[in-house]
Write a protein that holds these residues in place. Structure first.
Motif, PDB file in Angstrom:
ATOM      1  N   LEU A 190       0.834  -1.199   0.000  1.00 13.07           N
ATOM      2  CA  LEU A 190       0.000   0.000   0.000  1.00 13.07           C
ATOM      3  C   LEU A 190       0.871   1.251   0.000  1.00 13.07           C
ATOM      4  CD1 LEU A 190      -2.839   1.239   0.175  1.00 13.07           C
ATOM      5  CD2 LEU A 190      -2.659   1.090   2.668  1.00 13.07           C
ATOM      6  N   GLN A 191       1.908   1.264   0.835  1.00 12.36           N
ATOM      7  CA  GLN A 191       2.824   2.400   0.879  1.00 12.36           C
ATOM      8  C   GLN A 191       3.586   2.538  -0.429  1.00 12.36           C
ATOM      9  OE1 GLN A 191       1.787   4.299   3.225  1.00 12.36           O
ATOM     10  NE2 GLN A 191       3.601   4.492   4.518  1.00 12.36           N
ATOM     11  N   GLU A 193       2.616   1.601  -3.421  1.00 12.32           N
ATOM     12  CA  GLU A 193       1.702   2.109  -4.451  1.00 12.32           C
ATOM     13  C   GLU A 193       1.441   3.604  -4.262  1.00 12.32           C
ATOM     14  OE1 GLU A 193       0.732   0.725  -7.075  1.00 12.32           O
ATOM     15  OE2 GLU A 193       0.848  -1.447  -6.800  1.00 12.32           O
ATOM     16  N   LYS A 194       1.317   4.038  -3.016  1.00 12.89           N
ATOM     17  CA  LYS A 194       1.143   5.474  -2.753  1.00 12.89           C
ATOM     18  C   LYS A 194       2.339   6.262  -3.274  1.00 12.89           C
ATOM     19  CE  LYS A 194      -1.725   5.371   1.452  1.00 12.89           C
ATOM     20  NZ  LYS A 194      -1.727   5.691   2.919  1.00 12.89           N
ATOM     21  N   GLY A 197       2.488   6.536  -6.961  1.00 14.33           N
ATOM     22  CA  GLY A 197       1.463   7.417  -7.511  1.00 14.33           C
ATOM     23  C   GLY A 197       1.805   8.891  -7.434  1.00 14.33           C
ATOM     24  N   LEU A 198       2.893   9.242  -6.735  1.00 13.12           N
ATOM     25  CA  LEU A 198       3.322  10.635  -6.654  1.00 13.12           C
ATOM     26  C   LEU A 198       4.075  11.036  -7.919  1.00 13.12           C
ATOM     27  CD1 LEU A 198       4.621  10.706  -2.961  1.00 13.12           C
ATOM     28  CD2 LEU A 198       2.389  11.462  -3.816  1.00 13.12           C
TER      29      LEU A 198
END
Length: 256
Positions: A190-191, A193-194, A197-198
């Motif tokens: 999850l981290q 992917e975050k 996404g930046l």
């Protein structure tokens, strides 16, 4: 090398996993070489935005493979191979996230100092047993750990060398987050992917800015550490400690 590393690319994430679970992912010279090649390849791949460094099995990395290091002690390139790995992981342009499920010993802990985010299981344990093995700190730890925690706590970690928990590692600033073991992979992804996404160039430039003022000093320290580490490998103290490790007994330094 495929048997020593598991490498997959999914979307913008490159997953690099140490794959010697039967040896608790201890590092050999071929494994150092494979890691270096994999990290460079991921850093140069235009489709990759985040590198995820993990492991198979219950351990993250139990440090250097002692038998391999003893066997390679006379090789002229034995020092260059780990040093190239350290320079590579310390100079990556893209962010690297480490996922630590269990034991992280020696280089298994010091390599985390060069990662941008570190997420560990609540079952993870950390240890820097250099003096216990008749050796000295490596991986830039003699510079980076005192910067994080001050001299006295660094001395405790790097010289006394006792094992400590993931919660302690988080409180010291060595890792970012401790999660329940069963949730580790999901929350780490999850981290990742975050982060992926930046804005990718903004992330890379920000990372470069955070490290620009200390990079040259770090490189000098890592070279000096590796040279001293290699010299210590030939010492009588290290010979006793490493032999004791192989024989699964306490080292006896009473004659020194």
């Amino acid at each position: 090398m495929s048997e020593l590393l598991s490498i997959t690319t999914q979307g913008h994430l490159c997953h690099i996993r140490l794959n010697r679970p039967e040896k608790k992912n201890a590092l050999t010279l071929p494994l150092y070489e494979g890691l270096t090649t994999a990290l460079i390849s991921a850093d140069e791949n235009p489709d990759v935005r985040v590198i995820v460094l993990g492991s198979t099995g219950d351990s993250f990395c139990s440090g250097n493979d002692i038998a391999d290091f003893i066997a390679a002690a006379g090789r002229p390139d034995a020092v260059k191979i780990p040093l190239l790995f350290l320079h590579t992981i310390a100079s990556l342009k893209k962010p690297i996230i480490a996922v630590v499920p269990g034991a992280a010993v020696g280089i298994g802990t010091t390599l985390l100092l060069h990662c941008d985010l570190v997420i560990a299981s609540d079952q993870a344990r950390f240890q820097l047993p250099f003096a216990r093995l008749g050796l000295v700190p490596e991986g830039g730890s003699s510079l980076l750990i005192p910067q994080l925690v001050g001299h006295r706590r660094a001395f405790e970690l790097l010289v006394m060398g006792e094992s400590f928990s993931a919660a302690t590692a988080r409180d010291l600033g060595l890792i970012n987050q401790v999660v329940m073991h069963h949730s580790l992979e999901d929350l780490a992804m999850l981290q990742a992917e975050k982060l992926a996404g930046l804005a990718p160039e903004a992330v890379r430039q920000s990372k470069a800015m955070l490290r620009s003022y200390t990079q040259s000093q770090l490189e000098e320290v890592m070279v000096a550490e590796v040279e001293q580490f290699a010299a210590r490998l030939g010492s009588a103290e290290a010979a006793e400690a490493l032999q004791a490790f192989i024989e699964k007994r306490e080292a006896d330094f009473s004659r020194f």
